[in-house]
Design a protein around this motif. Structure first.
Motif, PDB file in Angstrom:
ATOM      1  N   UNK A   1      15.508  29.604  44.829  1.00 33.86           N
ATOM      2  CA  UNK A   1      14.597  29.028  43.863  1.00 33.86           C
ATOM      3  C   UNK A   1      14.788  29.606  42.455  1.00 33.86           C
ATOM      4  N   UNK A   2      14.968  30.920  42.302  1.00 29.99           N
ATOM      5  CA  UNK A   2      15.190  31.449  40.948  1.00 29.99           C
ATOM      6  C   UNK A   2      16.425  30.849  40.274  1.00 29.99           C
ATOM      7  N   UNK A   3      17.481  30.589  41.059  1.00 28.02           N
ATOM      8  CA  UNK A   3      18.683  29.989  40.465  1.00 28.02           C
ATOM      9  C   UNK A   3      18.418  28.557  40.005  1.00 28.02           C
ATOM     10  N   UNK A   4      17.581  27.823  40.745  1.00 24.85           N
ATOM     11  CA  UNK A   4      17.253  26.454  40.344  1.00 24.85           C
ATOM     12  C   UNK A   4      16.468  26.447  39.040  1.00 24.85           C
ATOM     13  N   UNK A   5      15.547  27.374  38.919  1.00 21.69           N
ATOM     14  CA  UNK A   5      14.763  27.475  37.684  1.00 21.69           C
ATOM     15  C   UNK A   5      15.675  27.889  36.535  1.00 21.69           C
ATOM     16  N   UNK A   6      16.546  28.849  36.782  1.00 22.32           N
ATOM     17  CA  UNK A   6      17.490  29.275  35.748  1.00 22.32           C
ATOM     18  C   UNK A   6      18.399  28.121  35.346  1.00 22.32           C
ATOM     19  N   UNK A   7      18.840  27.325  36.323  1.00 27.41           N
ATOM     20  CA  UNK A   7      19.686  26.166  36.042  1.00 27.41           C
ATOM     21  C   UNK A   7      18.951  25.191  35.120  1.00 27.41           C
ATOM     22  N   UNK A   8      17.696  24.911  35.419  1.00 27.71           N
ATOM     23  CA  UNK A   8      16.914  23.994  34.585  1.00 27.71           C
ATOM     24  C   UNK A   8      16.704  24.566  33.179  1.00 27.71           C
ATOM     25  N   UNK A   9      16.407  25.852  33.093  1.00 28.46           N
ATOM     26  CA  UNK A   9      16.182  26.483  31.787  1.00 28.46           C
ATOM     27  C   UNK A   9      17.469  26.528  30.959  1.00 28.46           C
ATOM     28  N   UNK A  10      18.584  26.821  31.619  1.00 30.15           N
ATOM     29  CA  UNK A  10      19.867  26.836  30.906  1.00 30.15           C
ATOM     30  C   UNK A  10      20.219  25.442  30.399  1.00 30.15           C
ATOM     31  N   UNK A  11      19.938  24.419  31.206  1.00 30.06           N
ATOM     32  CA  UNK A  11      20.167  23.050  30.752  1.00 30.06           C
ATOM     33  C   UNK A  11      19.347  22.774  29.497  1.00 30.06           C
ATOM     34  N   UNK A  12      18.066  23.134  29.524  1.00 33.01           N
ATOM     35  CA  UNK A  12      17.200  22.881  28.373  1.00 33.01           C
ATOM     36  C   UNK A  12      17.668  23.647  27.136  1.00 33.01           C
ATOM     37  N   UNK A  13      18.100  24.884  27.330  1.00 32.67           N
ATOM     38  CA  UNK A  13      18.632  25.674  26.215  1.00 32.67           C
ATOM     39  C   UNK A  13      19.860  24.991  25.617  1.00 32.67           C
ATOM     40  N   UNK A  14      20.764  24.546  26.476  1.00 33.09           N
ATOM     41  CA  UNK A  14      21.954  23.842  26.007  1.00 33.09           C
ATOM     42  C   UNK A  14      21.602  22.542  25.309  1.00 33.09           C
ATOM     43  N   UNK A  15      20.629  21.801  25.860  1.00 29.85           N
ATOM     44  CA  UNK A  15      20.195  20.540  25.251  1.00 29.85           C
ATOM     45  C   UNK A  15      19.702  20.793  23.826  1.00 29.85           C
ATOM     46  N   UNK A  16      18.840  21.796  23.672  1.00 31.11           N
ATOM     47  CA  UNK A  16      18.316  22.115  22.341  1.00 31.11           C
ATOM     48  C   UNK A  16      19.425  22.548  21.384  1.00 31.11           C
ATOM     49  N   UNK A  17      20.358  23.356  21.863  1.00 35.28           N
ATOM     50  CA  UNK A  17      21.465  23.803  21.010  1.00 35.28           C
ATOM     51  C   UNK A  17      22.288  22.616  20.524  1.00 35.28           C
TER      52      UNK A  17
END
Length: 175
Positions: A1-17
């Motif tokens: 579960x922590x990796x799934x949350x990290x995956x979603x957060x990393x996607x959002x960070x990349x999207x914003x960048x």
């Protein structure tokens, strides 16, 4: 579960960048997101095929839409900007991970695509100063229809490459 949350957060960070940074140095954030992602996955080969396939197919789709007049980046161009193409690469990092739940049944992916993708395009267009010459609502409706089909197709890519990887592992064990 922590990796799934990290995956979603990393996607959002990349999207914003991508959306806020355009084709500038902020795209280095995307390189970092991809590096972290590839360090976490078990099969670089299967994941790499998926990333490349989604990147190419998505860039072609958005470039086609650009040439149809759906998007206007404020300058004449035939291909979408790099920042928009990289959003496809970022999306690919989620298919086997935080968005895996949308693969089965197929309508989950269609529903997410029809609802989430137009909102993402709209938000991105507002932040990146991309105009929608067909008008907001016609563009969002068109994107909803397209993405209702696109998400199951992308999950099909993910399923195909996972199956190929698992088959290769099986053969290696037998030999």
């Amino acid at each position: 579960m922590p990796k799934l949350i990290a995956n979603a957060l990393l996607f959002q960070l990349g999207w914003l960048a991508c959306v806020l940074g355009g084709d500038g140095l902020w795209l280095l954030v995307v390189a970092g997101v991809l590096a972290v992602h590839l360090l976490w996955v078990s099969s670089w080969a299967a994941e790499g095929k998926l990333l490349l396939s989604v990147f190419l197919a998505g860039s072609a789709l958005d470039s086609f839409l650009l040439n149809l007049g759906v998007f206007d980046f404020g300058e004449p161009r035939q291909l979408i900007p790099l920042w928009l193409a990289l959003l496809w690469l970022l999306l690919a990092t989620t298919l086997n991970h935080c968005l895996a739940w949308t693969a089965q049944p197929w309508w989950r992916g269609s529903l997410l695509g029809a609802l989430g993708a137009p909102l993402s395009y709209y938000g991105g267009a507002q932040l990146a100063d991309v105009s929608l010459p067909l008008g907001t609502w016609p563009t969002l409706a068109l994107l909803a229809v397209i993405w209702a089909a696109v998400m199951p197709v992308l999950h099909g890519f993910a399923r195909l490459y996972r199956a190929q990887y698992e088959d290769q592992l099986r053969r290696q064990r037998l030999s």
